[in-house]
Write a protein that holds these residues in place. Structure first.
Motif, PDB file in Angstrom:
ATOM      1  N   SER A 225      -4.381  10.314   0.020  1.00 44.08           N
ATOM      2  CA  SER A 225      -4.892   9.033   0.512  1.00 44.08           C
ATOM      3  C   SER A 225      -6.029   9.173   1.498  1.00 44.08           C
ATOM      4  CB  SER A 225      -3.761   8.221   1.152  1.00 44.08           C
ATOM      5  OG  SER A 225      -2.820   7.830   0.187  1.00 44.08           O
ATOM      6  N   GLU A 226      -5.967  10.191   2.350  1.00 50.29           N
ATOM      7  CA  GLU A 226      -7.008  10.341   3.356  1.00 50.29           C
ATOM      8  C   GLU A 226      -8.370  10.562   2.716  1.00 50.29           C
ATOM      9  OE1 GLU A 226      -6.193  13.223   6.333  1.00 50.29           O
ATOM     10  OE2 GLU A 226      -4.277  12.330   6.927  1.00 50.29           O
TER      11      GLU A 226
ATOM     12  N   GLY B  69      -8.145   7.255  -0.611  1.00 45.54           N
ATOM     13  CA  GLY B  69      -7.640   5.915  -0.357  1.00 45.54           C
ATOM     14  C   GLY B  69      -6.221   5.722  -0.847  1.00 45.54           C
ATOM     15  N   PRO B  70      -5.565   4.643  -0.395  1.00 51.00           N
ATOM     16  CA  PRO B  70      -4.157   4.408  -0.731  1.00 51.00           C
ATOM     17  C   PRO B  70      -3.956   4.046  -2.199  1.00 51.00           C
ATOM     18  CG  PRO B  70      -5.057   2.550   0.466  1.00 51.00           C
ATOM     19  CD  PRO B  70      -6.112   3.604   0.488  1.00 51.00           C
ATOM     20  N   LEU B  71      -2.689   4.099  -2.626  1.00 54.63           N
ATOM     21  CA  LEU B  71      -2.321   3.858  -4.022  1.00 54.63           C
ATOM     22  C   LEU B  71      -1.554   2.544  -4.148  1.00 54.63           C
ATOM     23  CD1 LEU B  71      -1.034   7.486  -4.744  1.00 54.63           C
ATOM     24  CD2 LEU B  71      -3.329   6.580  -5.179  1.00 54.63           C
TER      25      LEU B  71
ATOM     26  N   LYS C  44       0.968   5.236   0.504  1.00 56.42           N
ATOM     27  CA  LYS C  44       0.178   6.366   1.008  1.00 56.42           C
ATOM     28  C   LYS C  44       0.671   7.665   0.378  1.00 56.42           C
ATOM     29  CE  LYS C  44      -1.439   4.384   5.325  1.00 56.42           C
ATOM     30  NZ  LYS C  44      -1.658   4.610   6.771  1.00 56.42           N
ATOM     31  N   HIS C  45      -0.264   8.565   0.185  1.00 58.13           N
ATOM     32  CA  HIS C  45       0.002   9.830  -0.490  1.00 58.13           C
ATOM     33  C   HIS C  45      -0.815  10.896   0.229  1.00 58.13           C
ATOM     34  CE1 HIS C  45      -0.263  12.818  -3.821  1.00 58.13           C
ATOM     35  NE2 HIS C  45       0.945  12.367  -4.127  1.00 58.13           N
TER      36      HIS C  45
ATOM     37  N   SER D 175      -3.595   5.108  -9.009  1.00 61.37           N
ATOM     38  CA  SER D 175      -4.862   4.728  -8.390  1.00 61.37           C
ATOM     39  C   SER D 175      -5.242   3.314  -8.821  1.00 61.37           C
ATOM     40  CB  SER D 175      -5.966   5.700  -8.810  1.00 61.37           C
ATOM     41  OG  SER D 175      -5.590   7.034  -8.569  1.00 61.37           O
TER      42      SER D 175
ATOM     43  N   ILE E 174       0.856  -1.182   0.000  1.00 56.32           N
ATOM     44  CA  ILE E 174       0.000   0.000   0.000  1.00 56.32           C
ATOM     45  C   ILE E 174       0.895   1.236   0.000  1.00 56.32           C
ATOM     46  CG2 ILE E 174      -1.597   1.364   1.397  1.00 56.32           C
ATOM     47  CD1 ILE E 174      -2.758  -1.281   2.403  1.00 56.32           C
TER      48      ILE E 174
ATOM     49  N   SER F 123       3.463   5.782  -8.250  1.00 60.90           N
ATOM     50  CA  SER F 123       2.261   5.074  -7.809  1.00 60.90           C
ATOM     51  C   SER F 123       1.060   5.534  -8.637  1.00 60.90           C
ATOM     52  CB  SER F 123       2.002   5.316  -6.320  1.00 60.90           C
ATOM     53  OG  SER F 123       1.826   6.702  -6.061  1.00 60.90           O
TER      54      SER F 123
END
Length: 460
Positions: free
Chosen positions: A363-364, A367-369, A359-360, A435, A357, A433
């Motif tokens: 992300s919040e 969602g994660p990438l 995170k970016h 989606s 996973i 990364s």
């Protein structure tokens, strides 16, 4: 339960529509009246300018005699009701000729003082059924209810159930509105019943709850002649280090089911992997043939060690001769030859795999990438990154996707298409990364989040 509703686009100010209502209201209780009587009564109710009346009558003149004949011949409630619903084209793509002979048109009905429900068409196979029916308003109030609040039918007034004492099991049904043949006093709907367990092809019942009478229902035939291959498997499988059994597999040109025993009792168990060997020898994954939005799973018996069914609807109607065999957890089941199933090893790039996973800052919200490098290695895909132009080119299964970091458009096989807010490619701390939704959307790749390990599960 999923509910799909297509919006009705109603022009409230349409003169023709308003006058149709008036004609219908004036014909609800007609006996032995002439066309002149109908014209006179409609004109009395029109609160319009004289020239508007004349324009309307010119528009209606050639068709008025036909309407009057229909009124006197058929009676109230069926004047404008002619169904042109094509069930196969509404719900399927592909070669619909394969199933044309399987469409049943019972034309049976039930009614109370307000509504008439007619069973128009049924398509059933051992795993599912599509049931098309119409609802006709018989009073002004009922017609208005149909036009302005169609959803009320599904919330409280229409019900589909198994027959008393039946062994049939279902996983609920999906509601759909069909606009093609609607008239101002009649609406068309469908129930899509998925994941059926109905080996005896027992009928079901369509109830009009508004009648408040348990005797008022339509018997829905569920018999099917669609060629279906059925395998009693008893194949041992494993998930998270625990054993379970694949009990049965059944497949036809519309859908497929796999029944397991004990799978539901294993925490975090992943479904069995499924592949198809096509007639030309190529191997296709489940995701390439199956429609994920029309597939489901359900427990058929109450206990955790009981039968758990995986149901899959194909994206297109399939000529079953185009599938040579089905591979489930590395056991191959030939469809057209009477030979025993055998173990088989297939390309590792077709199996599911895990990916970290990423995170970016977005992300919040979205969602994660996924790591582009890890996903491309797992899939056997190719990609390139143009650092100067911040451009990703990702190629897999004959599809090329071009993305620019921060852009709101993608190029898919040379065609420009808009991106959603949560779709994109990102470079962060030297790692590329993207989606996960883009993989599903353009490459038929399934993904899920495994919370225990905080990893993506990616299925080609």
């Amino acid at each position: 339960m999923k509910i799909k509703l297509n919006k009705f686009f109603v022009k409230a100010e349409s003169k023709a529509r308003t006058i149709d209502h008036m004609i219908y209201e004036e014909t609800l209780n007609l006996t032995g009246i002439t066309s002149n009587d109908i014209k006179r009564r409609v004109n009395q109710r029109l609160n319009t300018k004289p020239q508007e009346k004349r324009m309307y009558m010119r528009y209606r003149l050639t068709k008025f005699a036909i309407v009057t004949t229909a009124i006197l011949t058929l009676g109230a409630g069926s004047v404008f009701a002619t169904s042109h619903i094509d069930l196969l084209k509404e719900f399927f793509v592909g070669d619909t000729k394969i199933l044309q002979k399987e469409i049943q048109k019972p034309n049976t009905n039930m009614q109370n003082e307000e509504y008439k429900v007619t069973l128009e068409q049924v398509l059933a196979d051992p795993h599912e059924a599509i049931i098309v029916f119409s609802v006709e308003g018989l009073t002004t109030e009922a017609i208005n209810e149909l036009e302005t609040n169609s959803m009320f039918l599904f919330e409280s007034n229409m019900k589909l159930e198994t027959t008393p004492g039946s062994e049939t099991k279902t996983n609920g049904y999906e509601h759909t509105t069909l606009e093609g043949s609607n008239s101002f006093n009649k609406r068309y709907f469908a129930f899509e019943v998925h994941s059926i367990d109905n080996p005896k092809q027992e009928p079901m019942r369509l109830y009009l709850n508004k009648a408040k009478s348990p005797e008022l229902f339509i018997t829905v035939p569920m018999n099917s002649n669609i060629p279906t291959f059925d395998f009693q498997m008893k194949q041992e499988a494993e998930a998270n280090g625990k054993k379970y059994t694949l009990e049965r597999m059944s497949i036809n040109s519309i859908s497929m089911v796999v029944d397991s025993r004990g799978w539901n009792g294993i925490e975090g168990a992943l479904p069995p992997e499924i592949f198809f060997r096509m007639a030309n020898g190529t191997i296709k994954t489940k995701n390439q043939l199956v429609n994920p939005f029309k597939s489901s799973s359900s427990i058929l018996t109450a206990d955790h060690e009981g039968i758990y069914r995986f149901y899959f609807r194909f994206k297109e109607i399939i000529n079953i001769d185009d599938i040579q065999s089905v591979i489930i957890d590395q056991m191959e089941y030939p469809l057209h030859r009477k030979v025993e199933p055998k173990p088989v090893v297939i390309d590792g790039k077709l199996h599911r795999f895990t990916s970290r996973i990423i995170k970016h800052e977005k992300s919040e919200k979205y969602g994660p990438l996924m790591s582009v490098d890890e996903v491309s290695k797992g899939l056997g895909a190719e990609y390139s990154w143009d650092q100067q132009n911040a451009k990703l080119i990702f190629t897999y299964r004959g599809t090329t996707l071009e993305l620019v970091a921060g852009g709101n458009k993608a190029i898919v096989n040379g065609q420009e298409t808009p991106l959603q807010d949560f779709e994109g490619v990102y470079m962060q701390n030297g790692e590329l990364s993207l989606s996960p939704n883009l993989l599903e959307k353009y490459f038929d790749i399934e993904y899920s989040l495994q919370y225990a390990t905080k990893m993506w599960i990616v299925s080609p």
